[in-house]
Design a protein around this motif. Structure first.
Motif, PDB file in Angstrom:
ATOM      1  N   ILE A 101       0.811  -1.227   0.000  1.00  0.00           N
ATOM      2  CA  ILE A 101       0.000   0.000   0.000  1.00  0.00           C
ATOM      3  C   ILE A 101       0.842   1.274   0.000  1.00  0.00           C
ATOM      4  CG2 ILE A 101      -2.026  -1.074   1.053  1.00  0.00           C
ATOM      5  CD1 ILE A 101      -1.100   0.032   3.739  1.00  0.00           C
ATOM      6  N   ASP A 102       2.113   1.187   0.468  1.00  0.00           N
ATOM      7  CA  ASP A 102       2.961   2.382   0.493  1.00  0.00           C
ATOM      8  C   ASP A 102       3.772   2.542  -0.789  1.00  0.00           C
ATOM      9  OD1 ASP A 102       2.118   3.113   3.059  1.00  0.00           O
ATOM     10  OD2 ASP A 102       3.620   1.824   4.009  1.00  0.00           O
ATOM     11  N   SER A 103       3.648   1.614  -1.714  1.00  0.00           N
ATOM     12  CA  SER A 103       4.376   1.701  -2.978  1.00  0.00           C
ATOM     13  C   SER A 103       3.642   2.620  -3.944  1.00  0.00           C
ATOM     14  CB  SER A 103       4.529   0.320  -3.605  1.00  0.00           C
ATOM     15  OG  SER A 103       5.321  -0.508  -2.796  1.00  0.00           O
ATOM     16  N   LYS A 104       4.421   3.223  -4.827  1.00  0.00           N
ATOM     17  CA  LYS A 104       3.804   4.066  -5.855  1.00  0.00           C
ATOM     18  C   LYS A 104       3.174   3.199  -6.943  1.00  0.00           C
ATOM     19  CE  LYS A 104       4.641   7.919  -9.013  1.00  0.00           C
ATOM     20  NZ  LYS A 104       5.648   8.861  -9.576  1.00  0.00           N
ATOM     21  N   PHE A 105       3.888   2.143  -7.340  1.00  0.00           N
ATOM     22  CA  PHE A 105       3.385   1.232  -8.362  1.00  0.00           C
ATOM     23  C   PHE A 105       3.505  -0.212  -7.874  1.00  0.00           C
ATOM     24  CE2 PHE A 105       4.797   4.849 -11.001  1.00  0.00           C
ATOM     25  CZ  PHE A 105       3.629   5.093 -11.717  1.00  0.00           C
ATOM     26  N   GLU A 151      -3.733   6.020  -7.507  1.00  0.00           N
ATOM     27  CA  GLU A 151      -4.919   6.282  -8.333  1.00  0.00           C
ATOM     28  C   GLU A 151      -5.826   5.059  -8.447  1.00  0.00           C
ATOM     29  OE1 GLU A 151      -3.460   7.658 -12.057  1.00  0.00           O
ATOM     30  OE2 GLU A 151      -2.459   9.435 -11.202  1.00  0.00           O
ATOM     31  N   ARG A 152      -5.326   3.909  -8.012  1.00  0.00           N
ATOM     32  CA  ARG A 152      -6.070   2.652  -8.105  1.00  0.00           C
ATOM     33  C   ARG A 152      -6.485   2.350  -9.546  1.00  0.00           C
ATOM     34  NH1 ARG A 152      -9.917   2.364  -2.667  1.00  0.00           N
ATOM     35  NH2 ARG A 152      -8.196   2.585  -1.168  1.00  0.00           N
ATOM     36  N   SER A 153      -5.549   2.618 -10.443  1.00  0.00           N
ATOM     37  CA  SER A 153      -5.787   2.316 -11.864  1.00  0.00           C
ATOM     38  C   SER A 153      -4.692   1.362 -12.336  1.00  0.00           C
ATOM     39  CB  SER A 153      -5.727   3.605 -12.689  1.00  0.00           C
ATOM     40  OG  SER A 153      -4.449   4.220 -12.587  1.00  0.00           O
ATOM     41  N   LEU A 206       0.604  -3.215 -14.684  1.00  0.00           N
ATOM     42  CA  LEU A 206       1.197  -2.126 -13.912  1.00  0.00           C
ATOM     43  C   LEU A 206       0.074  -1.364 -13.225  1.00  0.00           C
ATOM     44  CD1 LEU A 206       3.749  -0.519 -13.142  1.00  0.00           C
ATOM     45  CD2 LEU A 206       3.356   0.902 -15.170  1.00  0.00           C
ATOM     46  N   ARG A 207       0.069  -1.401 -11.897  1.00  0.00           N
ATOM     47  CA  ARG A 207      -0.999  -0.760 -11.126  1.00  0.00           C
ATOM     48  C   ARG A 207      -0.472   0.481 -10.424  1.00  0.00           C
ATOM     49  NH1 ARG A 207      -5.952  -1.790  -8.857  1.00  0.00           N
ATOM     50  NH2 ARG A 207      -6.328  -0.947  -6.750  1.00  0.00           N
TER      51      ARG A 207
END
Length: 419
Positions: free
Chosen positions: A378-382, A403-405, A398-399
């Motif tokens: 959860i603390d990662s950017k991607f 942005e939860r995209s 790639l998440r």
């Protein structure tokens, strides 16, 4: 098992703050031309005693080594750097040296200082020059500015100015009287007026004279303000204080004032002395320094003097925390996730490729479920997700965790997408 009293372990969150201060210190050292070195962590006990006398044994960790030699752990950097400087017969002067690291003191543990703590230090060795004193004070001001540490006041004084006033009040230049009164002045920041008077009255000192010394130690301000409170012509070396003060103003150092209560506790100081304080935080001096020409002499050199400043890193960190500093922004992290054990080997290879390209990458190696891996990310950017169906076509997911995209991209395009 317990640690010895006064010792502590430095966890990652604390150590990252120490590293933040260290980076800013090294940047400032580079700006001012100080050359970094680290003196030995172990000194001959006799070397430390040359600075502070045999009473230093009460304040340091000392022992006999296997050769029955008396040695001690360093309690600051000044002694080691001075020992080094006097041994360098061909060293070009002035020599500007900086250090950063751990020191050991057998003091009573207190807020912001354990018996092992970190310290930064700069020293200038060369022929006595008031501009060198001004430079180490300017360094201090610039270093705190680089840390974005606010509300800092740097108080400057001169040991001989205070000594001359003591001599006048007691009508004596007895070294013991001078030493006792300098120590009394140095205690003003830590003890009440009544406690100090009570302590020294027991040793035979006049209450009336003690009160005059204490009132003198409260005088502070600009040269003009001080000259309205006391006859500065009776103070030895007043001209040296004003010379340094004017030099600092010329250097655009504005957070300074003269404070006749600054003497520094150690007996080897011989000239300009100073301390820096956070005016909004009652934690004591953040740094202290001054001229100590007598130490090179005590260690065997009479052809140059020395001036410098040192500060405790943990105490500076407390001041930064008090003003809610952010310290260093955390590195952007990437998590590589895998759907099953078959995909794990490919995920590890991807993680290693990203790390090779300088990216901060986390990957679970314990075969946790994808859900658990996602929770830990959860603390990662991607998050890079390696799944059988997509990977069969050399694709990965790639998440964007904020942005939860998410989107599918080719393995070959991952670096460019993250770059």
């Amino acid at each position: 098992m317990d640690l010895p009293r006064g010792m502590k372990d430095f966890e990652n969150s604390e150590f990252s703050k120490i590293e933040f201060v260290r980076e800013k210190f090294l940047e400032t050292s580079e700006i001012f031309g100080f050359k970094l070195m680290e003196p030995s962590p172990i000194e001959s006990l006799s070397t430390l005693e040359a600075k502070s006398g045999d009473t230093i044994r009460d304040d340091v960790y000392f022992f006999k080594d296997k050769g029955e030699r008396e040695v001690a752990l360093r309690f600051d950097f000044t002694v080691g750097l001075t020992r080094f400087a006097i041994s360098q017969k061909s060293m070009k002067l002035p020599a500007k040296i900086s250090s950063f690291g751990g020191v050991w003191r057998y003091d009573e543990p207190q807020k912001g200082r354990y018996r092992f703590f970190h310290q930064w230090d700069i020293e200038i060795f060369g022929k006595p020059n008031l501009e060198y004193d001004a430079e180490v004070i300017e360094f201090t001001s610039k270093f705190f500015a680089n840390l974005s540490l606010e509300n800092i006041t740097i108080d400057i004084s001169h040991r001989k100015s205070v000594q001359s006033y003591i001599n006048k009040i007691f009508q004596s230049d007895d070294p013991k009287i001078v030493s006792d009164m300098l120590r009394a002045v140095d205690k003003i920041q830590k003890k009440s007026k009544q406690d100090i008077i009570f302590e020294y009255e027991k040793n035979g000192y006049s209450k009336d004279k003690l009160e005059k010394i204490i009132e003198f130690s409260k005088i502070s301000g600009s040269p003009e303000e001080i000259s309205k409170k006391i006859d500065v012509n009776c103070l030895d070396c007043w001209d040296e204080i004003t010379t340094v003060y004017d030099s600092l103003k010329n250097r655009n150092v504005s957070n300074i004032r003269i404070n006749l209560g600054i003497v520094r506790g150690l007996d080897y100081y011989s000239g300009i002395v100073f301390e820096a304080f956070d005016t909004t935080f009652d934690i004591g001096a953040l740094v202290g320094g001054g001229r100590y020409d007598s130490l090179p002499v005590a260690l065997g050199r009479t052809d140059f003097g020395a001036t410098g400043v040192a500060g405790g890193v943990e105490r500076i960190i407390l001041a930064l925390e008090n003003q809610n500093s952010k310290f260093k922004e955390p590195d952007e992290r990437i998590s590589v996730l895998y759907v099953n054990n078959e995909m794990k080997v490919h995920a590890i290879k991807i993680a290693s490729t990203l790390r090779k390209n300088g990216m901060c990458v986390d990957i679970d190696l314990n075969d946790k479920s994808l859900k658990k891996q996602m929770e830990q990310s959860i603390d990662s950017k991607f998050a890079v997700i390696v799944a059988p169906k997509e990977f069969s076509n050399r694709m990965i997911v790639l998440r964007n965790m904020a942005e939860r995209s998410e989107k599918q991209i080719s393995v070959e395009n991952l670096l460019s997408e993250l770059g």
